[in-house]
Design a protein around this motif. Structure first.
Motif, PDB file in Angstrom:
ATOM      1  N   VAL A  39       0.761  -1.324   0.050  1.00  0.00           N
ATOM      2  CA  VAL A  39      -0.001  -0.142   0.005  1.00  0.00           C
ATOM      3  C   VAL A  39       0.953   1.215  -0.079  1.00  0.00           C
ATOM      4  CG1 VAL A  39      -1.814   1.264   1.278  1.00  0.00           C
ATOM      5  CG2 VAL A  39      -1.946  -0.884   1.075  1.00  0.00           C
ATOM      6  N   ASN A  40       2.026   1.296   0.819  1.00  0.00           N
ATOM      7  CA  ASN A  40       2.907   2.446   0.814  1.00  0.00           C
ATOM      8  C   ASN A  40       3.349   2.712  -0.408  1.00  0.00           C
ATOM      9  OD1 ASN A  40       2.207   3.251   3.557  1.00  0.00           O
ATOM     10  ND2 ASN A  40       3.610   1.848   4.406  1.00  0.00           N
ATOM     11  N   ALA A  41       3.937   1.533  -1.073  1.00  0.00           N
ATOM     12  CA  ALA A  41       4.580   1.521  -2.531  1.00  0.00           C
ATOM     13  C   ALA A  41       3.666   2.232  -3.375  1.00  0.00           C
ATOM     14  CB  ALA A  41       4.980   0.343  -2.899  1.00  0.00           C
ATOM     15  N   ARG A  42       2.298   2.036  -3.243  1.00  0.00           N
ATOM     16  CA  ARG A  42       1.247   2.411  -4.270  1.00  0.00           C
ATOM     17  C   ARG A  42       1.077   3.821  -4.073  1.00  0.00           C
ATOM     18  NH1 ARG A  42      -3.693  -1.693  -4.624  1.00  0.00           N
ATOM     19  NH2 ARG A  42      -3.222  -1.482  -2.432  1.00  0.00           N
ATOM     20  N   LEU A  43       0.879   4.189  -2.817  1.00  0.00           N
ATOM     21  CA  LEU A  43       0.691   5.604  -2.268  1.00  0.00           C
ATOM     22  C   LEU A  43       1.902   6.440  -2.963  1.00  0.00           C
ATOM     23  CD1 LEU A  43      -0.578   5.398   1.565  1.00  0.00           C
ATOM     24  CD2 LEU A  43      -1.726   6.137  -0.778  1.00  0.00           C
ATOM     25  N   GLY A  44       3.045   6.016  -2.738  1.00  0.00           N
ATOM     26  CA  GLY A  44       4.509   6.765  -3.027  1.00  0.00           C
ATOM     27  C   GLY A  44       4.312   7.003  -4.554  1.00  0.00           C
ATOM     28  N   ASN A  45       3.635   6.093  -5.440  1.00  0.00           N
ATOM     29  CA  ASN A  45       3.545   6.229  -6.872  1.00  0.00           C
ATOM     30  C   ASN A  45       2.558   7.190  -7.472  1.00  0.00           C
ATOM     31  OD1 ASN A  45       5.738   4.442  -7.274  1.00  0.00           O
ATOM     32  ND2 ASN A  45       4.803   2.674  -7.345  1.00  0.00           N
ATOM     33  N   ILE A  46       1.605   7.659  -6.623  1.00  0.00           N
ATOM     34  CA  ILE A  46       0.406   8.509  -6.909  1.00  0.00           C
ATOM     35  C   ILE A  46       0.878   9.961  -6.933  1.00  0.00           C
ATOM     36  CG2 ILE A  46      -1.659   9.676  -6.197  1.00  0.00           C
ATOM     37  CD1 ILE A  46      -2.508   6.986  -4.702  1.00  0.00           C
ATOM     38  N   SER A  47       0.538  10.296  -8.221  1.00  0.00           N
ATOM     39  CA  SER A  47       0.876  11.981  -8.417  1.00  0.00           C
ATOM     40  C   SER A  47      -0.256  12.612  -8.191  1.00  0.00           C
ATOM     41  CB  SER A  47       1.071  12.041  -9.842  1.00  0.00           C
ATOM     42  OG  SER A  47       1.245  13.399 -10.180  1.00  0.00           O
ATOM     43  N   SER A  48      -0.319  13.407  -6.818  1.00  0.00           N
ATOM     44  CA  SER A  48      -1.299  14.124  -6.423  1.00  0.00           C
ATOM     45  C   SER A  48      -1.815  15.214  -7.300  1.00  0.00           C
ATOM     46  CB  SER A  48      -1.108  14.728  -4.964  1.00  0.00           C
ATOM     47  OG  SER A  48       0.191  15.669  -5.100  1.00  0.00           O
ATOM     48  N   GLN A  49      -0.607  15.864  -8.086  1.00  0.00           N
ATOM     49  CA  GLN A  49      -1.041  16.882  -9.121  1.00  0.00           C
ATOM     50  C   GLN A  49      -1.913  16.419 -10.073  1.00  0.00           C
ATOM     51  OE1 GLN A  49       0.133  19.950  -9.038  1.00  0.00           O
ATOM     52  NE2 GLN A  49      -0.784  20.467 -11.298  1.00  0.00           N
ATOM     53  N   ARG A  50      -1.640  15.178 -10.535  1.00  0.00           N
ATOM     54  CA  ARG A  50      -2.536  14.440 -11.717  1.00  0.00           C
ATOM     55  C   ARG A  50      -3.889  14.065 -11.064  1.00  0.00           C
ATOM     56  NH1 ARG A  50       1.191  10.719 -14.135  1.00  0.00           N
ATOM     57  NH2 ARG A  50       0.813   9.402 -12.340  1.00  0.00           N
ATOM     58  N   VAL A  51      -3.897  13.629  -9.994  1.00  0.00           N
ATOM     59  CA  VAL A  51      -5.321  13.281  -9.537  1.00  0.00           C
ATOM     60  C   VAL A  51      -6.045  14.593  -9.185  1.00  0.00           C
ATOM     61  CG1 VAL A  51      -6.330  12.182  -7.490  1.00  0.00           C
ATOM     62  CG2 VAL A  51      -4.401  11.056  -8.155  1.00  0.00           C
TER      63      VAL A  51
END
Length: 132
Positions: free
Chosen positions: A13-25
């Protein structure tokens, strides 16, 4: 006390969270939110109610439709500008219609509940897609 559960799940889960671009979302939420809010505002305008669901005041000849030239209604749009949603006001008197007839939420009022629910659903969907 012993550790229960699988720490690998939390690491994944932490790895997936690290890959999220908050700007893009945030940009995706703003883009989808702008069109949803435009639809909601036009629906309220056409139905003769405020964005909060209340009726408009009565005029001399019945309920006010707020249409003289059609300029406000035809230009009532929300647009996404990066991570922000903004409303495009076509005329100077549109501000009067916001304050007097509540065709849009004013700056000091809360968002209508159905608008907030729509934005929450859009945000949830985009965050879930980013996590998948």
């Amino acid at each position: 006390m012993a550790l229960r559960g699988n720490p690998q799940n939390l690491r994944a889960v932490n790895a997936r969270l690290g890959n999220i671009s908050s700007q893009r979302v945030a940009e995706a939420v703003a883009l989808a939110g702008a069109s949803a809010l435009t639809r909601a505002a036009l629906l309220a305008y056409d139905s003769g109610t405020t964005v909060y669901g209340g009726g408009r005041p009565q005029g001399e000849r019945g309920s006010l439709d707020l249409v003289k030239s059609g300029a406000v209604r035809s230009m009532l749009r929300f647009s996404a500008l990066g991570r922000r949603i903004r409303c495009n006001l076509a005329t100077k008197y549109a501000r009067y219609l916001i304050g007097r007839y509540r065709i849009l939420p004013s700056g000091n009022a809360a968002l209508p509940v159905d608008w907030a629910d729509q934005l929450t659903a859009i945000s949830r969907k985009n965050i879930e897609q980013a996590l998948a």
